[in-house]
Scaffold this motif. Structure first.
Motif, PDB file in Angstrom:
ATOM      1  N   MET A  31      -8.695 -25.451  -2.627  1.00  0.00           N
ATOM      2  CA  MET A  31      -9.938 -24.957  -2.377  1.00  0.00           C
ATOM      3  C   MET A  31     -11.172 -25.983  -2.697  1.00  0.00           C
ATOM      4  O   MET A  31     -11.981 -26.064  -2.187  1.00  0.00           O
ATOM      5  N   ILE A  32     -10.874 -26.435  -3.832  1.00  0.00           N
ATOM      6  CA  ILE A  32     -11.969 -27.486  -4.521  1.00  0.00           C
ATOM      7  C   ILE A  32     -11.928 -28.819  -3.709  1.00  0.00           C
ATOM      8  O   ILE A  32     -13.191 -29.070  -3.139  1.00  0.00           O
ATOM      9  N   ARG A  33     -10.720 -29.134  -3.196  1.00  0.00           N
ATOM     10  CA  ARG A  33     -10.751 -30.186  -2.389  1.00  0.00           C
ATOM     11  C   ARG A  33     -11.430 -29.895  -0.839  1.00  0.00           C
ATOM     12  O   ARG A  33     -12.128 -30.567  -0.209  1.00  0.00           O
ATOM     13  N   ALA A  38     -15.812 -30.272   3.161  1.00  0.00           N
ATOM     14  CA  ALA A  38     -16.407 -29.381   4.018  1.00  0.00           C
ATOM     15  C   ALA A  38     -18.159 -29.752   3.812  1.00  0.00           C
ATOM     16  O   ALA A  38     -18.672 -29.444   5.049  1.00  0.00           O
ATOM     17  N   LYS A  39     -18.639 -30.149   2.832  1.00  0.00           N
ATOM     18  CA  LYS A  39     -20.061 -30.147   2.404  1.00  0.00           C
ATOM     19  C   LYS A  39     -20.471 -31.552   3.195  1.00  0.00           C
ATOM     20  O   LYS A  39     -21.805 -31.736   3.197  1.00  0.00           O
ATOM     21  N   ARG A  40     -19.521 -32.648   3.223  1.00  0.00           N
ATOM     22  CA  ARG A  40     -19.979 -34.019   3.521  1.00  0.00           C
ATOM     23  C   ARG A  40     -20.684 -33.906   4.832  1.00  0.00           C
ATOM     24  O   ARG A  40     -20.476 -33.315   6.016  1.00  0.00           O
ATOM     25  N   GLY A  41     -21.945 -34.839   4.721  1.00  0.00           N
ATOM     26  CA  GLY A  41     -22.642 -34.734   5.808  1.00  0.00           C
ATOM     27  C   GLY A  41     -23.919 -33.927   5.925  1.00  0.00           C
ATOM     28  O   GLY A  41     -25.003 -33.850   7.033  1.00  0.00           O
ATOM     29  N   ARG A 161     -23.231 -22.902 -15.081  1.00  0.00           N
ATOM     30  CA  ARG A 161     -24.089 -24.051 -15.372  1.00  0.00           C
ATOM     31  C   ARG A 161     -24.238 -24.952 -14.135  1.00  0.00           C
ATOM     32  O   ARG A 161     -23.191 -25.218 -13.742  1.00  0.00           O
ATOM     33  N   PRO A 162     -25.296 -25.196 -13.507  1.00  0.00           N
ATOM     34  CA  PRO A 162     -25.308 -26.064 -12.299  1.00  0.00           C
ATOM     35  C   PRO A 162     -24.381 -27.346 -12.456  1.00  0.00           C
ATOM     36  O   PRO A 162     -24.288 -28.124 -13.511  1.00  0.00           O
ATOM     37  N   GLY A 163     -23.586 -27.467 -11.408  1.00  0.00           N
ATOM     38  CA  GLY A 163     -22.772 -28.532 -11.388  1.00  0.00           C
ATOM     39  C   GLY A 163     -21.429 -28.487 -12.324  1.00  0.00           C
ATOM     40  O   GLY A 163     -20.647 -29.331 -12.356  1.00  0.00           O
ATOM     41  N   GLN A 164     -21.094 -27.253 -12.763  1.00  0.00           N
ATOM     42  CA  GLN A 164     -20.135 -27.068 -13.791  1.00  0.00           C
ATOM     43  C   GLN A 164     -18.647 -27.442 -13.263  1.00  0.00           C
ATOM     44  O   GLN A 164     -17.859 -27.906 -13.753  1.00  0.00           O
ATOM     45  N   TYR A 165     -18.672 -27.187 -11.722  1.00  0.00           N
ATOM     46  CA  TYR A 165     -17.338 -27.197 -10.993  1.00  0.00           C
ATOM     47  C   TYR A 165     -16.877 -28.671 -10.387  1.00  0.00           C
ATOM     48  O   TYR A 165     -16.293 -28.655  -9.617  1.00  0.00           O
ATOM     49  N   ARG A 166     -18.157 -29.654 -10.520  1.00  0.00           N
ATOM     50  CA  ARG A 166     -17.833 -30.498  -9.835  1.00  0.00           C
ATOM     51  C   ARG A 166     -17.329 -31.885 -10.386  1.00  0.00           C
ATOM     52  O   ARG A 166     -16.961 -31.847 -11.740  1.00  0.00           O
TER      53      ARG A 166
END
Length: 166
Positions: A31-33, A38-41, A161-166
């Motif tokens: 799911m993370i991958r 999916a958000k590219r572009g 927290r923003p960006g926590q799962y990146r």
């Protein structure tokens, strides 16, 4: 001296039903991958608006917490986030391209009301080229999948927290 706010007693926080990512780590990693490709572009603010709108429709408090914080971190305004649940009455807060994406998000998310109407799809196709439109639908599909995990397992909002799962 204590303030009235300090004396407010909030409802107890519900614990998640299950920490699904621990029990299905390969699914979580997939799911993370999928989410990252999916958000590219896609414009980061538009991406977050889509995720917020789908999460509103799906009543996923965990995802709403996450994506409103990520939207703010990406420079989105509080006003546009707040107005998103009433976007049809607040169209002037959004570009025509954003409105097409929001409308498509609703159509793809609420499939129980039928199908994605031609007019909604065609409006989105006017604002997004085929690659962008494919990415947008992928992003909508992914947030809907995340919402289903969050709602089913009652992921607890308020701690992200923003960006926590990146």
């Amino acid at each position: 001296m204590s303030t009235a706010q300090e004396n407010v007693e909030y409802a107890a926080e519900e614990a998640p039903r299950l920490e699904w990512a621990e029990h299905a780590p390969d699914v979580y990693k997939a799911m993370i991958r999928l989410d990252s490709v999916a958000k590219r572009g896609l414009d980061p603010k538009l991406y977050e608006l889509v995720k917020i709108r789908a999460s509103q429709l799906n009543h996923c408090a965990f995802c709403l917490d996450m994506h409103t914080k990520d939207a703010l971190a990406a420079g989105e305004s509080v006003e546009r986030i707040v107005q998103l649940s009433a976007w049809q009455e607040s169209r002037h807060f959004y570009t025509e391209k954003e409105l097409a994406a929001i409308e498509l998000t609703e159509a793809v998310t609420v499939l129980t009301e039928g199908f994605v109407p031609d007019e909604v799809y065609e409006k989105a196709a006017k604002h997004f080229d085929e690659a962008e439109l494919s990415q947008l639908v992928a992003a909508i599909a992914v947030i809907n999948a995340w919402n289903r995990f969050g709602v089913t397992f009652r992921k607890t909002p308020g701690h992200y927290r923003p960006g926590q799962y990146r």
